[in-house]
Design an enzyme around this catalytic site. Sequence first.
Site, short mmCIF file in Angstrom:
data_model
loop_
_atom_site.label_atom_id
_atom_site.label_comp_id
_atom_site.label_asym_id
_atom_site.label_seq_id
_atom_site.Cartn_x
_atom_site.Cartn_y
_atom_site.Cartn_z
N ASP A 109 -4.41 -3.22 9.64
CA ASP A 109 -3.78 -2.93 8.36
C ASP A 109 -2.27 -3.21 8.44
O ASP A 109 -1.87 -4.33 8.74
CB ASP A 109 -4.12 -1.48 7.98
CG ASP A 109 -3.69 -1.08 6.58
OD1 ASP A 109 -4.42 -1.44 5.64
OD2 ASP A 109 -2.65 -0.43 6.44
N ARG A 110 -1.41 -2.21 8.21
CA ARG A 110 0.04 -2.44 8.27
C ARG A 110 0.46 -2.96 9.64
O ARG A 110 1.31 -3.83 9.76
CB ARG A 110 0.82 -1.15 7.97
CG ARG A 110 0.42 -0.43 6.72
CD ARG A 110 0.56 -1.27 5.48
NE ARG A 110 1.96 -1.64 5.25
CZ ARG A 110 2.33 -2.56 4.34
NH1 ARG A 110 1.43 -3.22 3.63
NH2 ARG A 110 3.60 -2.83 4.16
N HIS A 154 -1.93 0.45 -5.10
CA HIS A 154 -0.85 1.12 -4.38
C HIS A 154 0.23 0.14 -3.92
O HIS A 154 1.39 0.51 -3.76
CB HIS A 154 -1.40 1.90 -3.18
CG HIS A 154 -2.16 1.06 -2.19
ND1 HIS A 154 -3.30 0.37 -2.51
CD2 HIS A 154 -1.92 0.79 -0.87
CE1 HIS A 154 -3.74 -0.28 -1.45
NE2 HIS A 154 -2.92 -0.04 -0.45
N TYR A 214 6.10 -0.56 2.57
CA TYR A 214 5.36 -1.33 1.57
C TYR A 214 6.30 -2.15 0.68
O TYR A 214 5.99 -3.28 0.30
CB TYR A 214 4.51 -0.39 0.71
CG TYR A 214 3.15 -0.12 1.30
CD1 TYR A 214 2.04 -0.85 0.90
CD2 TYR A 214 2.96 0.88 2.25
CE1 TYR A 214 0.79 -0.60 1.43
CE2 TYR A 214 1.71 1.14 2.79
CZ TYR A 214 0.63 0.39 2.38
OH TYR A 214 -0.61 0.63 2.91
N HIS A 274 -13.09 0.19 6.52
CA HIS A 274 -11.73 -0.18 6.86
C HIS A 274 -11.27 0.45 8.17
O HIS A 274 -10.55 -0.18 8.96
CB HIS A 274 -10.79 0.26 5.73
CG HIS A 274 -9.36 -0.09 5.93
ND1 HIS A 274 -8.92 -1.39 6.01
CD2 HIS A 274 -8.26 0.69 6.08
CE1 HIS A 274 -7.60 -1.40 6.18
NE2 HIS A 274 -7.18 -0.14 6.24
#
Length: 304
Positions: A109-110, A154, A214, A274
Amino acid sequence: MTTPFVIDNVTYHTIGGDAGVDLNVAVGGQGPAVVLLHGFPQTHYMWRHVAGKLATDHTVIVPDLRGYGASGKPVADDPGTYSKRTMGNDVIAITRQLGFDHFGLIGHDRGALVAVRTGLDHPEAVRYLGILDVLPTLDTWAVLHGVNAKVAWHLYLMAQPAGLPEKMIAAVGPEFFGSFLDAWDPTGTTFTRDERDYYVDSSVAAIDSIVADYRATASIDLDMDIADRERGAQLTMPVGVISQDWGSQLGFDASALWRAWAPDLTYQATGSGHFMAEENPDEIVAFITALATRAPAARHRGEE
């Protein structure tokens, strides 16, 4: 806040990253180094099952990203404070201080966005690159359109100028972060209640820095990807991607998008959700182990 959870059989260090930011880093095992970078809304603890299995023949390095968990959370007074380039420089600082000039790099992910930027900026250091369930920044924004973009609502919220997103999220922090843990865990059994609460509490304590992370992905990180695409930059090391089959749902070929960045690519879909490193750690360990076999032999400091 819930007492922070830790990974068993590792040693914890505070290591200075880019511009001296204190980073919480777990280190265990012995052998060639592999760095594991966590995603949202989590901390290094998401690797607890994987790290122990890899540590039998790797030195496993598991940091909290800047802005998350027990790592420093500098004020985002510059667009680069939470850029993936800066966060990649944190990785380089950690590994060098631990005595490793070369390492495998795995991101979820990030953390995967940080891993990709590190591979582009520091190809001499990254022996192999593993990506869990994400697309490169440029391609993420390119494939989100129409009603399908609602799955990433988001991203748009946290891309807004500083102030309003932070206040909106703070007003419903536990519900906001908990919604992702629940929606992205199809079995509902990946976390214990205490683990879920720990992730939520850790994220609520880091709202400003998470939003800044983000926000960077909609600005400075995107600019970097565009510049790299224009100059034809690619990931030169072996790259492996394991992902849910989002492409078929949203109308794009994820493997083709990745291959444009990584000529030496293997791509596989997973039936896990996920949070695959916690839902099915054996699958992720096998993925990482296979990827490591494709890399050149590890070199050590001082070798030609």
